[in-house]
Design a protein around this motif. Structure first.
Motif, short mmCIF file in Angstrom:
data_model
loop_
_atom_site.label_atom_id
_atom_site.label_comp_id
_atom_site.label_asym_id
_atom_site.label_seq_id
_atom_site.Cartn_x
_atom_site.Cartn_y
_atom_site.Cartn_z
N GLU A 33 -13.73 -65.55 1.85
CA GLU A 33 -14.57 -65.55 3.06
C GLU A 33 -14.04 -64.56 4.10
O GLU A 33 -14.83 -63.92 4.81
CB GLU A 33 -14.67 -66.95 3.65
CG GLU A 33 -15.41 -67.96 2.78
CD GLU A 33 -16.89 -67.62 2.57
OE1 GLU A 33 -17.43 -66.75 3.27
OE2 GLU A 33 -17.49 -68.24 1.68
N GLU A 36 -15.36 -61.36 3.11
CA GLU A 36 -16.77 -61.23 3.49
C GLU A 36 -16.90 -60.90 4.98
O GLU A 36 -17.77 -60.12 5.38
CB GLU A 36 -17.54 -62.51 3.16
CG GLU A 36 -17.73 -62.71 1.66
CD GLU A 36 -18.42 -64.03 1.31
OE1 GLU A 36 -18.90 -64.73 2.22
OE2 GLU A 36 -18.47 -64.35 0.11
N ASP A 55 -18.07 -69.46 8.20
CA ASP A 55 -17.54 -69.77 6.87
C ASP A 55 -16.01 -69.84 6.88
O ASP A 55 -15.41 -70.76 6.31
CB ASP A 55 -17.96 -68.71 5.85
CG ASP A 55 -19.42 -68.83 5.45
OD1 ASP A 55 -20.05 -69.87 5.74
OD2 ASP A 55 -19.94 -67.88 4.82
#
Ligand SMILES: [Mg+2]
Ligand SMILES: [Zn+2]
Length: 95
Positions: A33, A36, A55
């Motif tokens: 995450e 990301e 997230d």
């Protein structure tokens, strides 16, 4: 939403799945995450950045639940409302 309230929500939503996955795999997800978030940041996509911040915080919280860490308490200890080193707001430390 308070931090403790959020941690409790994540526990109610995901604790069973988190337990099955385990601490190691949960930390790996967290790292994914963060990747990301970096990608969204590089693309300068505000909506994506917002999602990935959520997230990252959710996965940190899942890990904290598995590790038995009270996130609000951890934050209060480490960030007690002033800089822990110089005692100032804002921090006046050299670095
Ligand atoms: Mg994500
Ligand atoms: Zn300081």
């Amino acid at each position: 939403m308070e931090v403790a309230e959020f941690q409790s929500l994540i526990r109610r939503l995901y604790m069973e799945k988190d337990r099955k996955r385990g601490e190691d795999a949960t930390l790996l997800w967290l790292v994914e995450e963060v990747g990301e978030l970096l990608e969204a940041h590089r693309k300068r996509r505000r909506e994506g950045i917002e999602e990935e911040i959520a997230d990252v915080i959710a996965w940190v919280t899942s890990y904290a639940n598995l590790a038995g860490i009270d996130v609000e308490e951890a934050l209060r200890k480490k960030y007690p409302g002033r800089c822990r080193y110089c005692n100032s707001v804002p921090c006046e430390c050299e670095k």
